[in-house]
Write an enzyme that holds these catalytic residues in place. Sequence first.
Site: not given
Ligand code: SAH
Ligand code: SF4
Length: 418
Positions: A134, A147, A154, A158, A161, A220, A251, A273-275, A393
């Site tokens: 996408e 984007c 991936c 995570c 995700c 990633e 990112s 992506s710290l979280h 959201c």
């Molecule tokens: N893999 C890379 C870039 C793609 S993900 C990364 O992880 O940074 C882009 C962003 O979307 C990241 O910050 C990821 O943590 C966030 N993301 C993934 N799934 C999500 C979700 N369900 N809700 C909100 N943000 C999400």
């Molecule tokens: Fe991959 Fe980024 Fe999703 Fe983590 S948040 S699974 S690194 S796309």
Amino acid sequence: MTVSLNPETGSRRVSAPDTGVLEKTPIERYVAPEKPSLIGLSRAALGEALAAVGVPPAQVKMRVQQLWHWIYLRGTQDFDDMTSVSKELRASLARHFTLARPEVVAEQVSVDGTRKWLLRLPSEHPGERPHEVECVYIPEVDRGTLCLSSQVGCTLNCSFCHTGTQRLVRNLVPGEIVGQIMVARDQLGDWLGVERARGAGLPTQGDRLISNIVMMGMGEPLYNFEAVRDALNLAADGDGLSISRRRITLSTSGVVPMIGRAGAEIGAMLAVSLHAVRDDLRDELVPLNRKYPIAQLLEACRTYPGLSNARRITFEYVMLKGVNDTLADAKALVRLLKGIPAKINLIPFNPWPGTRYECSDWEQIEKFSEVIFNAGYASPVRTPRGRDILAACGQLKSATEKLSARERLALRAMAMTD
Ligand code: SAH
Ligand code: SF4
């Protein structure tokens, strides 16, 4: 190292006993079509391609320049339109190459002008389900952000995700990454000499409809480093797509050893992506943390080439109800980032079917953001549009997944490119 096959998805999973990190290996690879596309080649590679079809060495440089202009400034899709190129060469190019980009399978346009394209890429084995990625376009008054995806699926997992749960995984090649920009410019008429798309929500200021890029789609990017680097260098090429490096954001989930190289070889803005502010929680949310824990990640950030108050790192923080959203977390976040020129981007969690997480309540996001704001960081939640999306959201739950994904991207990209 153990390798096991997930019976449901067919994905191979590889776990390294030394780190306990669970990573999937890419299960497919890119197979070039018989007639390759010229999109995505560097100048040197394009020169080699021209030499291979008989362009005399003394002419190669000039021909590369001509083609560059047609491909990356005008968005030409047919060699025959390249009027400054001799007829014979045009015919010879058409016999050996194409100017193909990823195929658009579906387009969705939201009332606010956000557009999402589903793109089809070739799969490794003929007859198999093609790969899809996408690409989302988020317009604002004075900018338009695209984007991009770097992988199909991936290899990381995570826990919050959706992409991490996806079956097929392969790296995109540079032409497929830069091809997403080409497709978006085709769809929007954002090329020199072409009539621009008009419509609700499209930028009315600035001379490009696509002015910013974020590598925040699927995948990633630092696990597909060379292709992403080559594609982004093409995107930034001043004689071509001309998107300033300051308007390109990459990112990463925290691939520490590649962060320095990304700064040196791409020079884009960095988002991390710290979280989570504690290793035990981040181990769970972003399993790559077991390999590269928070302290190492932040050290790599501190030494990111070109870092300054004018070029800050964005830290992304997904708001997960009851998991990482207390005010103590917010304060710890501020403390953790002390000394790093940083922006903080709070992302409302976007739920997907089967997830165990929920998006934090709207009031909690506001309170969290206030702590950050009071510590001197720009508050990422401020436009009415962002508020709308944030408010939606928490309510969305598993309402149409596509819409919520688009909203998530829209919000993120808005906060990103400010
Ligand atoms: N893999 C890379 C870039 C793609 S993900 C990364 O992880 O940074 C882009 C962003 O979307 C990241 O910050 C990821 O943590 C966030 N993301 C993934 N799934 C999500 C979700 N369900 N809700 C909100 N943000 C999400
Ligand atoms: Fe991959 Fe980024 Fe999703 Fe983590 S948040 S699974 S690194 S796309």
